[in-house]
Scaffold this active site. Structure first.
Site, short mmCIF file in Angstrom:
data_model
loop_
_atom_site.label_atom_id
_atom_site.label_comp_id
_atom_site.label_asym_id
_atom_site.label_seq_id
_atom_site.Cartn_x
_atom_site.Cartn_y
_atom_site.Cartn_z
N LYS A 1 0.86 -1.19 0.00
CA LYS A 1 0.00 0.00 0.00
C LYS A 1 0.89 1.25 0.00
O LYS A 1 1.53 1.58 1.00
CB LYS A 1 -0.91 0.04 1.24
CG LYS A 1 -1.97 1.12 1.10
CD LYS A 1 -2.22 1.84 2.39
CE LYS A 1 -1.86 3.26 2.55
NZ LYS A 1 -2.06 4.24 1.52
N GLY B 1 6.34 5.19 8.44
CA GLY B 1 5.51 6.38 8.56
C GLY B 1 5.70 7.03 9.91
O GLY B 1 6.74 6.86 10.56
N SER B 2 4.68 7.75 10.34
CA SER B 2 4.80 8.50 11.59
C SER B 2 4.71 7.56 12.80
O SER B 2 4.12 6.48 12.72
CB SER B 2 3.67 9.53 11.67
OG SER B 2 2.42 8.87 11.61
N THR B 3 5.27 8.03 13.90
CA THR B 3 5.22 7.22 15.13
C THR B 3 3.78 7.03 15.59
O THR B 3 3.40 5.94 16.04
CB THR B 3 6.10 7.89 16.21
OG1 THR B 3 7.46 7.79 15.77
CG2 THR B 3 5.97 7.20 17.57
N GLY C 1 2.31 4.41 13.51
CA GLY C 1 2.98 3.15 13.86
C GLY C 1 2.35 2.51 15.08
O GLY C 1 2.17 1.29 15.16
N GLU D 1 9.17 1.26 11.03
CA GLU D 1 10.24 2.22 10.77
C GLU D 1 9.60 3.59 10.84
O GLU D 1 8.86 3.98 9.94
CB GLU D 1 10.85 1.91 9.40
CG GLU D 1 12.29 2.36 9.28
CD GLU D 1 12.35 3.77 8.79
OE1 GLU D 1 12.39 4.67 9.67
OE2 GLU D 1 12.34 4.00 7.59
N CYS E 1 13.25 10.37 7.51
CA CYS E 1 13.18 10.06 8.94
C CYS E 1 14.55 10.13 9.61
O CYS E 1 14.66 10.44 10.78
CB CYS E 1 12.56 8.68 9.13
SG CYS E 1 13.30 7.45 8.04
N GLU F 1 9.18 15.82 15.19
CA GLU F 1 9.69 15.65 13.83
C GLU F 1 9.02 16.67 12.92
O GLU F 1 7.80 16.68 12.76
CB GLU F 1 9.36 14.22 13.36
CG GLU F 1 10.07 13.85 12.09
CD GLU F 1 9.83 12.40 11.69
OE1 GLU F 1 8.68 11.93 11.78
OE2 GLU F 1 10.81 11.75 11.28
#
Ligand code: NDP
Length: 509
Positions: A186, A238-240, A243, A260, A294, A395
């Site tokens: 995706k 992607g973003s935390t 995640g 990641e 990242c 971030e």
């Protein structure tokens, strides 16, 4: 093929062929350098995910040829994947540049080579990987032998982000294929084009159903994949925050997970460092892909004795970075990948001003000739940042370097580690012994000394702390796509000789 006035359409690719999305809907793909619509991509939904997962499952269980293929044969296919990428590099690069805003310099000069390299690296690794390992036979109390088998996990959902679409794809697809899994990819909703085309091309050398792609919003397609009972493993970049959600969804059926996530890379500059090299290197660390990486080096901790000198050099070099159309080879930095992200980056810069930091250079929207509708942010250096400020903690994912002054090295290391993230970190010094000592203290999955972004296809990449877990690249990624099975054989035929059985069979003669 579209006519001159039609936008190119990117449908889903499932079970070896293109197919229309169940909803019949397509969403516009926007070139962030101009704001123009450049293509349309299919909006997948739950039914499409079901269909793709079923195809992947059939390719995994229906015919054991793929998962049981000898590693040498799989290595040959991976080599072919690398050749397909290189043979179509120009077309793939243009697709990626026009949907993501990454520069042609980067996509063709770095990413596509790295994508091909990942497939060849995995081709090499798969031949040496211990798919079967024999433990020493145990002669007593009876002769037994145990083997450790490493088997593909099954159907993998591979969810990638918009910042390096094809590179993130290869970081997941190459090891997943190498281990014998099947998969549904995706891509991010705003950058699907290069991924869909790459899936189509790789299907020329892969059995049908092994590699499928469903584009569409993360809230629909990503959710459906991470909750799907027939998906065995999820790998997510992607973003935390997202995640965390992926991990929660996956936990319901105990899927294997690799995450990641974000980073807030600190670089510590020692007083003896070569300041010109630091200035060039630190800005390479934060301006690559306009900071949308990242592992970017976004916090620079600088000793007070060299602070103003280095700031001046960072300012001078930042003002020389060429912003422009990403397709132009003279362009060093492109736009933010979407309008909403562009506004988010500017808000972070405003927050730094409000908290008392000093904008040394940049800090605003950049006007770029020929790209008037583009989402460009000036290369920005912010001084007098403290580690407590928002720009040091969160971030930003933009071309923004936060510079923090220190006087004591232990404090600098403590500040570097005082972050929720732990993806990358670095040291700038001429004293390599000192650098190694500091590297030992830094809480990060990758530590770089006197440079940044020093990633390679055969070295582990991944995060400590809230930057995620699991490792990508090379043999380290292969381990995340296998299940480990112990297979033990007893060679004792006489029941009476099986000493342990007597624990239960107390009446045994
Ligand atoms: P997200 O984490 O939302 O997006 C990453 C991927 O996850 C995309 O493919 C997205 O799809 C998908 N996704 C979204 N919702 C779900 C869901 N419920 N289940 C499964 N997958 C989902 O990041 P954003 O694009 O919103 O970016 C926000 C911030 O995240 C950035 O500013 C940056 O700080 C960080 N980031 C970090 C990256 C990294 O490399 N570690 C990469 C990208 C972002 P879709 O886009 O189609 O919604």
């Amino acid at each position: 093929m579209p006519t001159a006035n039609q936008l190119q359409r990117f449908p889903l690719f499932i079970n070896g062929e293109f197919c229309e999305p169940d909803s019949g809907e397509y969403s516009p793909v926007i070139n962030p350098a101009t704001g123009d619509v450049v293509a349309e991509a299919a909006c997948g939904n739950q039914n499409d995910v079901d269909c793709a997962v079923a195809a992947a499952r059939k390719a995994f269980y229906g015919d054991a040829n793929w998962r049981r293929m000898a590693p040498e044969n799989r290595a040959r296919i991976l080599q072919q994947c690398a050749q397909v990428v290189l043979a179509n590099a120009r077309e793939l690069a243009v697709l990626e540049v026009t949907c993501s805003g990454g520069t042609l310099n980067r996509v063709s000069g770095l990413d596509l080579l790295a994508v091909a390299d990942l497939f060849t690296t995995l081709a090499d690794e798969v031949k040496q990987f211990p798919f079967v390992e024999s433990l020493p036979a145990k002669p007593l109390p009876e002769l037994t032998h145990t083997q450790i088998w490493r088997e593909p996990i099954g159907v993998c959902a591979l969810i990638t982000a918009w910042n390096f679409p094809m590179l993130l794809f290869a970081m997941k697809v190459a090891p997943a294929l190498a281990a014998g899994n099947t998969m549904v990819v995706k891509p991010a909703e705003n950058t699907p084009t290069s991924t869909v085309r790459l899936v189509e091309l790789l299907n020329q050398v892969l059995p049908k159903g092994v590699l499928n792609v469903v584009s569409g919003p993360g809230s629909v397609v990503g959710e459906a994949l991470t909750l799907h009972p027939d998906v065995d493993k999820v790998s997510f970049t992607g973003s935390t925050n997202m995640g965390r959600r992926v991990q929660q969804n996956a936990a319901l059926t105990m899927k294997r997970v690799t995450l990641e996530l974000g980073g807030k890379g600190p670089g510590i500059v020692l007083p003896d460092a070569d300041l010109e090299r630091v200035a060039y290197g630190a800005l390479w660390g934060v301006y690559l892909n306009a900071g949308q990486a990242c592992e970017s080096g976004t916090r620079l901790l600088v000793h007070e004795s060299i602070y103003e000198d280095l700031l001046q050099r960072l300012k001078t070099l930042s003002e020389r970075v060429v912003l422009g159309n990403p397709m132009d080879p003279a362009t060093g930095m492109g736009p933010m990948s979407s309008e909403s992200h562009f506004h988010k980056v500017l808000q972070y810069i405003d927050s730094a001003k409000a908290e008392g930091a000093r904008i040394v250079t940049g800090g605003k929207r950049a006007d770029v000739e020929g790209c008037e509708g583009g989402f460009f942010v000036e290369p920005t250096v912010i001084a007098d940042v403290t580690n407590a400020m928002k720009v040091a903690r969160e971030e930003i994912f933009g071309p923004v370097l936060s510079v923090i002054k220190y006087s004591d090295l232990d404090d600098a290391v403590a500040m570097a580690n005082d972050s929720d993230y732990g993806l990358s970190a670095g040291v700038w010094t001429e004293d390599l012994v000192q650098a190694q000592t500091i590297a030992r203290e830094l809480q990060a999955g990758s530590v770089w000394i006197n440079d940044w972004h020093m990633m390679r296809g055969d070295a582990a990449f991944g995060g400590f702390k809230q930057s995620g877990y699991g490792r990508e690249f090379g043999k380290y990624s292969l381990s995340s796509y296998v299940e480990t099975k112990s297979v033990s054989t007893s060679f004792e035929r006489n029941p009476a000789a099986k000493k342990l059985h007597r624990i239960v069979h107390t009446q045994m003669p």
